[in-house]
Design a protein around this motif. Structure first.
Motif, PDB file in Angstrom:
ATOM      1  N   UNK A  47       6.387 -12.385   1.194  1.00  0.00           N
ATOM      2  CA  UNK A  47       7.065 -13.549   0.647  1.00  0.00           C
ATOM      3  C   UNK A  47       7.901 -13.246  -0.587  1.00  0.00           C
ATOM      4  N   UNK A  48       8.153 -14.300  -1.375  1.00  0.00           N
ATOM      5  CA  UNK A  48       8.982 -14.175  -2.574  1.00  0.00           C
ATOM      6  C   UNK A  48       8.351 -13.229  -3.592  1.00  0.00           C
ATOM      7  N   UNK A  49       7.028 -13.204  -3.649  1.00  0.00           N
ATOM      8  CA  UNK A  49       6.356 -12.311  -4.606  1.00  0.00           C
ATOM      9  C   UNK A  49       6.751 -10.859  -4.363  1.00  0.00           C
ATOM     10  N   UNK A  50       6.998 -10.515  -3.109  1.00  0.00           N
ATOM     11  CA  UNK A  50       7.378  -9.147  -2.760  1.00  0.00           C
ATOM     12  C   UNK A  50       8.826  -8.855  -3.113  1.00  0.00           C
ATOM     13  N   UNK A  51       9.635  -9.920  -3.146  1.00  0.00           N
ATOM     14  CA  UNK A  51      11.053  -9.757  -3.494  1.00  0.00           C
ATOM     15  C   UNK A  51      11.209  -9.055  -4.832  1.00  0.00           C
ATOM     16  N   UNK A  52      10.354  -9.415  -5.796  1.00  0.00           N
ATOM     17  CA  UNK A  52      10.489  -8.871  -7.142  1.00  0.00           C
ATOM     18  C   UNK A  52       9.875  -7.477  -7.286  1.00  0.00           C
ATOM     19  N   UNK A  53       9.437  -6.916  -6.176  1.00  0.00           N
ATOM     20  CA  UNK A  53       9.011  -5.529  -6.164  1.00  0.00           C
ATOM     21  C   UNK A  53      10.075  -4.635  -5.537  1.00  0.00           C
ATOM     22  N   UNK A  54      11.203  -5.247  -5.148  1.00  0.00           N
ATOM     23  CA  UNK A  54      12.287  -4.497  -4.509  1.00  0.00           C
ATOM     24  C   UNK A  54      12.849  -3.440  -5.454  1.00  0.00           C
ATOM     25  N   UNK A  55      13.089  -2.266  -4.923  1.00  0.00           N
ATOM     26  CA  UNK A  55      13.647  -1.182  -5.722  1.00  0.00           C
ATOM     27  C   UNK A  55      14.281  -0.155  -4.795  1.00  0.00           C
ATOM     28  N   UNK A  56      15.352   0.456  -5.267  1.00  0.00           N
ATOM     29  CA  UNK A  56      15.992   1.537  -4.504  1.00  0.00           C
ATOM     30  C   UNK A  56      15.287   2.864  -4.719  1.00  0.00           C
ATOM     31  N   UNK A  57      14.369   2.907  -5.687  1.00  0.00           N
ATOM     32  CA  UNK A  57      13.695   4.167  -6.014  1.00  0.00           C
ATOM     33  C   UNK A  57      12.331   4.302  -5.352  1.00  0.00           C
ATOM     34  N   UNK A  58      11.630   3.198  -5.181  1.00  0.00           N
ATOM     35  CA  UNK A  58      10.313   3.249  -4.565  1.00  0.00           C
ATOM     36  C   UNK A  58      10.098   2.015  -3.704  1.00  0.00           C
ATOM     37  N   UNK A  59       9.161   2.100  -2.788  1.00  0.00           N
ATOM     38  CA  UNK A  59       8.878   1.013  -1.863  1.00  0.00           C
ATOM     39  C   UNK A  59       7.509   0.421  -2.178  1.00  0.00           C
ATOM     40  N   UNK A  60       7.493  -0.849  -2.561  1.00  0.00           N
ATOM     41  CA  UNK A  60       6.237  -1.526  -2.891  1.00  0.00           C
ATOM     42  C   UNK A  60       6.106  -2.805  -2.076  1.00  0.00           C
ATOM     43  N   UNK A  61       4.925  -2.994  -1.514  1.00  0.00           N
ATOM     44  CA  UNK A  61       4.642  -4.187  -0.728  1.00  0.00           C
ATOM     45  C   UNK A  61       3.580  -5.022  -1.421  1.00  0.00           C
ATOM     46  N   UNK A  62       3.736  -6.331  -1.356  1.00  0.00           N
ATOM     47  CA  UNK A  62       2.714  -7.237  -1.872  1.00  0.00           C
ATOM     48  C   UNK A  62       1.851  -7.641  -0.684  1.00  0.00           C
ATOM     49  N   UNK A  63       0.765  -6.906  -0.478  1.00  0.00           N
ATOM     50  CA  UNK A  63       0.028  -7.026   0.775  1.00  0.00           C
ATOM     51  C   UNK A  63      -1.495  -7.099   0.601  1.00  0.00           C
ATOM     52  N   UNK A  64      -2.030  -6.521  -0.453  1.00  0.00           N
ATOM     53  CA  UNK A  64      -3.488  -6.442  -0.590  1.00  0.00           C
ATOM     54  C   UNK A  64      -4.159  -7.808  -0.580  1.00  0.00           C
ATOM     55  N   UNK A  65      -3.512  -8.798  -1.205  1.00  0.00           N
ATOM     56  CA  UNK A  65      -4.110 -10.128  -1.303  1.00  0.00           C
ATOM     57  C   UNK A  65      -3.640 -11.069  -0.190  1.00  0.00           C
ATOM     58  N   UNK A  66      -2.764 -10.588   0.663  1.00  0.00           N
ATOM     59  CA  UNK A  66      -2.228 -11.426   1.738  1.00  0.00           C
ATOM     60  C   UNK A  66      -3.112 -11.288   2.984  1.00  0.00           C
ATOM     61  N   UNK A  67      -4.162 -12.089   3.050  1.00  0.00           N
ATOM     62  CA  UNK A  67      -5.105 -12.008   4.166  1.00  0.00           C
ATOM     63  C   UNK A  67      -5.153 -13.287   4.997  1.00  0.00           C
ATOM     64  N   UNK A  68      -4.504 -14.332   4.492  1.00  0.00           N
ATOM     65  CA  UNK A  68      -4.555 -15.615   5.186  1.00  0.00           C
ATOM     66  C   UNK A  68      -4.001 -15.556   6.597  1.00  0.00           C
ATOM     67  N   UNK A  69      -2.934 -14.784   6.811  1.00  0.00           N
ATOM     68  CA  UNK A  69      -2.322 -14.712   8.142  1.00  0.00           C
ATOM     69  C   UNK A  69      -3.247 -14.029   9.138  1.00  0.00           C
ATOM     70  N   UNK A  70      -4.062 -13.069   8.648  1.00  0.00           N
ATOM     71  CA  UNK A  70      -5.032 -12.391   9.524  1.00  0.00           C
ATOM     72  C   UNK A  70      -6.129 -13.372   9.939  1.00  0.00           C
ATOM     73  N   UNK A  71      -6.613 -14.139   8.981  1.00  0.00           N
ATOM     74  CA  UNK A  71      -7.663 -15.126   9.273  1.00  0.00           C
ATOM     75  C   UNK A  71      -7.159 -16.175  10.257  1.00  0.00           C
TER      76      UNK A  71
END
Length: 399
Positions: free
Chosen positions: A264-288
């Protein structure tokens, strides 16, 4: 010519202090036009000041300047050049850039337009009639719902050529059809989000007509934002709320499947051309939700989403964007304008995880399948990043 300049520079500085070697080291790693200019400038300056008693001090100053230049990213480390996999005409390339820039411009300026229109209406500026005319697109958008336009999407295909779009499917379209025909629904878990998912939008222009019935889940705030909801709605957006998704899964065929940008939007602010970061550790609702509804999950990776545009990660607009779940912050591409860079994008679709149907999943069940999802996302990234020069040396971080 750059090599000649650097060789001459090295020789000119060969008998000098450690600062000279540091200057040379700074320049020799930059295979860019600014490097050539700096090399020429240094050679000329050395030539003029070869007999000057202040030459060592000058070298110290130059080293300091180069360090500051590096820190402010005016001169960047040389980035690998993307070799396009297919040749396209200049006209088609320009058309693709125009289409992509249109989406960026609307996304960028629509909040400003809304604020301006409201002020014009409040103060009836410059006149009542003109204020109504200026605000008419806003008024129409408020009272209309976003409409999916699958017949329009193919006409946006020059955008895919502009980004040199490619795809790699471990779950082929035919396999997806077999999966759906067997009665199974699935969520395509996509990442990273980026400012705008140009990889996803490019993929949509190449999608077969039957699979194009798969909708994309979006934040409720976006679907309620005038102008944006109508422009982005052509890609078939649905509300990402739990209740709405439960209803959505009951639809037949591909209409009951969807694409979900997990970070989501929280991941947008991790965007970078130097490294790849995902906001995923706390995103478990879709799995449930998937376990409860008996829906499978297909991990997907959108290479290039974080490189075509750069986002301002700090400041009041960034904080407001996080709160409203809509990007209202400053972003830029070519020439520091809302023109996306024509970096290569690659859509990788993995295999279904094979989730079981568990009406009441425990925390252990959710953690188990969430960990498997993270592992698959990491595998996709590591297995396919070599296809994009910019990603070859990148590492994936899951926050």
């Amino acid at each position: 010519s750059c090599c000649i300049c650097l060789c001459c520079l090295k020789q000119s500085l060969s008998n000098s202090t450690k600062y000279s070697l540091q200057i040379y080291d700074h320049i020799r790693h930059r295979d860019t036009v600014p490097s050539l200019i700096i090399s020429l400038g240094v050679l000329l300056r050395i030539e003029k000041s070869s007999n000057s008693r202040h030459s060592i001090s000058w070298r110290e100053d130059l080293y300091l300047v180069l360090t500051l230049v590096e820190e402010t990213t005016i001169i960047k480390m040389a980035e690998p050049q993307t070799k396009r996999s297919r040749d396209i005409s200049t006209a088609r390339w320009l058309a693709g850039m125009a289409i992509a820039t249109t989406f960026c411009t609307v996304y960028y300026f629509s909040p400003l337009y809304m604020i301006g229109s409201i002020l014009c209406l409040l103060f009836r500026y410059p006149t009542t009639q003109w204020s109504l005319f200026i605000a008419s697109p806003l008024i129409i958008s408020i009272f209309t719902k976003p409409m999916s336009m699958p017949k329009l999407i193919p006409y946006l295909s020059p955008m895919a050529d502009y980004f040199d779009y490619e795809e790699a499917f471990e779950l082929s379209d035919d396999d997806a059809r077999k999966l759906v025909n067997s009665g199974k629904k699935f969520i395509v878990g996509a990442q990273p989000h980026g400012v705008l998912s140009f990889c996803g939008m490019s993929a949509w222009t190449q999608t077969p007509s039957d699979i194009s019935h798969v909708h994309t889940a979006a934040a409720g705030a976006l679907l309620k934002t005038p102008i944006l909801k109508n422009v982005m709605g052509i890609f078939g957006l649905v509300d990402a709320s739990k209740k709405n998704l439960q209803k959505h899964f009951k639809k037949p065929g591909f209409s009951g499947c969807l694409v979900l940008y997990v970070g989501g939007i929280a991941e947008l602010f991790k965007s970078s051309r130097k490294e790849e970061r995902l906001y995923l550790k706390k995103r478990k609702g879709f799995v449930k939700l998937a376990l409860r509804e008996g829906v499978d999950i297909v991990p997907a990776y959108m290479f290039g989403n974080t490189s075509v545009l750069t986002v301002l990660k700090h400041g009041p607009l960034a904080a407001l964007s996080r709160k409203l779940q809509v990007s209202l912050t400053y972003f830029w591409g070519k020439f520091y304008l809302p023109i996306p860079r024509d970096d290569k994008v690659l859509y990788v679709r993995g295999k279904p995880l094979g989730l079981p149907h568990i009406p009441e999943p425990t925390d252990e069940d959710v953690d188990k399948w969430h960990a498997k999802y993270c592992d698959e996302v990491t595998r996709l990234f590591n297995n396919y990043k070599e296809r994009l020069p910019m990603y070859k040396h990148k590492q994936l971080f899951i926050d």
